[in-house]
Design an enzyme around this catalytic site. Structure first.
Site, PDB file in Angstrom:
ATOM      1  N   SER A  88      17.649  48.297 -28.264  1.00  0.00           N
ATOM      2  CA  SER A  88      16.287  48.554 -28.732  1.00  0.00           C
ATOM      3  C   SER A  88      15.503  47.100 -28.858  1.00  0.00           C
ATOM      4  CB  SER A  88      16.157  48.977 -30.058  1.00  0.00           C
ATOM      5  OG  SER A  88      16.736  48.385 -31.079  1.00  0.00           O
ATOM      6  N   LEU A 102      16.099  49.389 -36.706  1.00  0.00           N
ATOM      7  CA  LEU A 102      14.405  49.270 -36.218  1.00  0.00           C
ATOM      8  C   LEU A 102      14.549  49.052 -34.804  1.00  0.00           C
ATOM      9  CD1 LEU A 102      12.574  47.520 -39.234  1.00  0.00           C
ATOM     10  CD2 LEU A 102      13.026  49.982 -39.016  1.00  0.00           C
ATOM     11  N   HIS A 113      22.705  46.918 -29.417  1.00  0.00           N
ATOM     12  CA  HIS A 113      23.560  47.522 -30.455  1.00  0.00           C
ATOM     13  C   HIS A 113      24.898  47.778 -30.347  1.00  0.00           C
ATOM     14  CE1 HIS A 113      20.112  48.378 -33.021  1.00  0.00           C
ATOM     15  NE2 HIS A 113      19.253  48.665 -31.827  1.00  0.00           N
ATOM     16  N   LEU A 115      28.040  48.219 -26.753  1.00  0.00           N
ATOM     17  CA  LEU A 115      28.783  48.377 -25.493  1.00  0.00           C
ATOM     18  C   LEU A 115      30.028  49.027 -25.655  1.00  0.00           C
ATOM     19  CD1 LEU A 115      29.528  47.974 -22.423  1.00  0.00           C
ATOM     20  CD2 LEU A 115      30.118  45.810 -22.997  1.00  0.00           C
ATOM     21  N   TYR A 159      31.823  38.016 -23.790  1.00  0.00           N
ATOM     22  CA  TYR A 159      30.497  38.029 -23.380  1.00  0.00           C
ATOM     23  C   TYR A 159      30.072  36.631 -22.781  1.00  0.00           C
ATOM     24  CZ  TYR A 159      30.002  42.505 -25.985  1.00  0.00           C
ATOM     25  OH  TYR A 159      30.223  43.841 -26.473  1.00  0.00           O
TER      26      TYR A 159
END
Ligand code: COA
Length: 198
Positions: A88, A102, A113, A115, A159
């Site tokens: 988001s 939010l 948010h 994976l 990551y």
């Protein structure tokens, strides 16, 4: 002789036999609220069974897939969800507790948010490939400047391999869990922007 001298003969493939049985149908697409149950099934196994917590509860999955489905990406094999990303928009430098629930439509930061890869499809490169495709896709969204996520210590190297850099400990904690915040500069690589193929 025409058979031997025909240059095409050497490059022509044999007639495919039983092709529909040997080609698994892989599809990448944005998720919709109808995919929420499949998403949550993977989350349940990947997170809840491990720590009792998960990044997004079912109602939050539906919430983000309703508000910003274009920031999600699913990998389907033969129609079945095997891996996904849900994001988001966020409008601050660092993540705060509000970022967990939010979507800030005017933000320039994509907050990833979650994976997750279905258990039976892990360690096959799918998580890395899906993230790579997602970051490629974000480059084509003109309003996106960067991507951020938070993860537990042990996934920092994973990551980093996708190009994320650690920003330090996240302000957010979930129960006993602590996280490292990481970011990826979506805008800023002029070379990649010129060659992004958007
Ligand atoms: C983390 C996850 C998204 C990676 O997807 P994947 O498709 O399995 O990953 P890839 O095959 O692309 O890459 C494998 C790499 O991921 C990293 N990795 C995956 N799971 C890991 C774990 N439990 N601990 C440490 N590193 C891990 C490793 O770097 C691994 O490389 P290696 O095998 O050479 O060490 C996937 O394993 C998953 O959904 N796991 C369950 C959810 C989870 O553990 N989330 C983190 C909890 S907060």
């Amino acid at each position: 002789t025409s058979y031997i001298n025909n240059p095409l003969h050497h490059v022509r493939s044999p007639v495919p036999q039983g092709r529909r049985h040997t080609l698994p149908a892989s599809e990448f697409r944005s998720l919709s609220p109808e995919d929420a149950i499949s998403v949550f099934e993977i989350e349940r196994e990947a997170f809840i069974s491990v720590s009792g917590e998960c990044p997004l509860h079912l109602d939050e999955v539906r919430h983000f897939l309703t508000l910003c489905p274009e920031l999600s990406l699913g990998w389907f094999e033969e129609g079945r969800l095997v891996a996904f990303i849900i994001g988001s928009l966020w409008d601050q430098e660092r993540l705060t507790m509000d970022a967990l629930t939010l979507h800030k439509p005017h933000g320039a930061t994509v907050h990833i948010h979650v994976l997750a890869v279905h258990r039976t499809f892990r360690q096959q490169g799918k998580g890395s490939i899906l993230m790579w495709r997602y970051l490629q896709y974000l480059r084509c969204l003109p309003y996106v400047r960067r991507a951020v996520l938070m993860c537990e210590d042990f996934l920092v190297p994973f990551y980093q391999k996708s190009g994320f850099k650690a920003l330090g400990p996240a302000e957010i904690t979930v129960g006993p869990l602590n996280f490292i915040e990481m970011f990826y500069p979506v805008r800023g690589h002029s070379f990649m922007r010129r060659n992004s193929g958007c």
